[in-house]
Design an enzyme around this catalytic site. Sequence first.
Site, PDB file in Angstrom:
ATOM      1  N   SER A 175      -2.551  -7.585   3.723  1.00 35.66           N
ATOM      2  CA  SER A 175      -2.926  -7.294   5.000  1.00 35.66           C
ATOM      3  C   SER A 175      -3.301  -8.506   5.793  1.00 35.66           C
ATOM      4  O   SER A 175      -2.917  -8.900   6.883  1.00 35.66           O
ATOM      5  CB  SER A 175      -3.891  -6.312   5.077  1.00 35.66           C
ATOM      6  OG  SER A 175      -3.714  -5.044   4.786  1.00 35.66           O
ATOM      7  N   ARG A 196      -1.406  -6.089  -7.531  1.00 36.63           N
ATOM      8  CA  ARG A 196      -0.212  -6.803  -7.316  1.00 36.63           C
ATOM      9  C   ARG A 196       0.194  -7.810  -8.230  1.00 36.63           C
ATOM     10  O   ARG A 196       1.117  -8.064  -8.707  1.00 36.63           O
ATOM     11  CB  ARG A 196      -0.230  -7.407  -5.760  1.00 36.63           C
ATOM     12  CG  ARG A 196      -0.087  -6.531  -4.476  1.00 36.63           C
ATOM     13  CD  ARG A 196      -0.873  -7.291  -3.502  1.00 36.63           C
ATOM     14  NE  ARG A 196      -2.262  -7.885  -3.621  1.00 36.63           N
ATOM     15  CZ  ARG A 196      -2.631  -8.011  -2.744  1.00 36.63           C
ATOM     16  NH1 ARG A 196      -2.232  -8.453  -1.444  1.00 36.63           N
ATOM     17  NH2 ARG A 196      -4.115  -8.494  -3.057  1.00 36.63           N
ATOM     18  N   LYS A 232     -20.086  -4.862   9.533  1.00 36.08           N
ATOM     19  CA  LYS A 232     -18.852  -6.057   9.509  1.00 36.08           C
ATOM     20  C   LYS A 232     -17.763  -5.594  10.459  1.00 36.08           C
ATOM     21  O   LYS A 232     -16.647  -5.762  10.259  1.00 36.08           O
ATOM     22  CB  LYS A 232     -18.434  -5.672   8.230  1.00 36.08           C
ATOM     23  CG  LYS A 232     -19.324  -6.261   7.109  1.00 36.08           C
ATOM     24  CD  LYS A 232     -18.666  -6.333   5.774  1.00 36.08           C
ATOM     25  CE  LYS A 232     -19.417  -6.570   4.564  1.00 36.08           C
ATOM     26  NZ  LYS A 232     -18.746  -6.138   3.181  1.00 36.08           N
ATOM     27  N   HIS A 268       0.947  -1.193   0.050  1.00 33.27           N
ATOM     28  CA  HIS A 268       0.077  -0.063  -0.075  1.00 33.27           C
ATOM     29  C   HIS A 268       0.949   1.180  -0.059  1.00 33.27           C
ATOM     30  O   HIS A 268       0.501   2.057  -0.744  1.00 33.27           O
ATOM     31  CB  HIS A 268      -0.771   0.053   1.298  1.00 33.27           C
ATOM     32  CG  HIS A 268      -2.120  -0.780   1.417  1.00 33.27           C
ATOM     33  ND1 HIS A 268      -2.290  -1.874   2.588  1.00 33.27           N
ATOM     34  CD2 HIS A 268      -3.087  -1.573   0.416  1.00 33.27           C
ATOM     35  CE1 HIS A 268      -3.337  -2.529   2.313  1.00 33.27           C
ATOM     36  NE2 HIS A 268      -3.747  -2.403   1.205  1.00 33.27           N
TER      37      HIS A 268
END
Length: 174
Positions: free
Chosen positions: A128, A91, A40, A16
């Site tokens: 992540s 990516r 969430k 990031h």
Amino acid sequence: MKAVFPGSFDPITSGHMDVLTRASRIFDTVTVTVMHNARKQGRHLFTLDERLEILRKATGHLENVGVDSFGGLLVDYMAQEQKGIILRGLRAVSDYEYELQIAHLNRQIGEVETVFIMAATRWSFVSSSMVREIASYGGDIREMVPRASADALRLKYADVYDERERTMSPASPD
Ligand code: PNS
């Protein structure tokens, strides 16, 4: 031109950071926006406030980069804040299908364009979720995330890291 870099950032990774740093040289301003959904909330390792705090620390040195959050549709945020472009990182080919779908939908429902920056290949396997997984076992993630994320993960899993360091370090002489 203003850009918005939206995401979960749970937590922000070196991939990031690479995309963000390069985007900050292209756009006049870049706002890193944590998109959150009250329904969430429990699904993240870090709370919204923690993620914002990590982001502020990690991006403090980038003058034209700001940090924000929004709990709703990205296109509504883009319209409300009069931001220009959505910025996303890619990516590998595996990211493409998901990103293609979101970019098309955002253009269909909000007439917002998305610009992609390819993350440097050294970060192509860093996400992540993988960083969270490694950290949950006390593994070394310092290369994969900025200092602020590494510190926060070390704190979150302090017991695991302490235990791993204790068992992995050579026995002290009697
Ligand atoms: O870091 P992530 O989890 O890949 O980010 C995905 C994110 C947050 C950018 C995306 O889920 C999003 O924009 N969510 C906000 C809600 C929304 O606008 N959904 C419609 C997109 S099709």
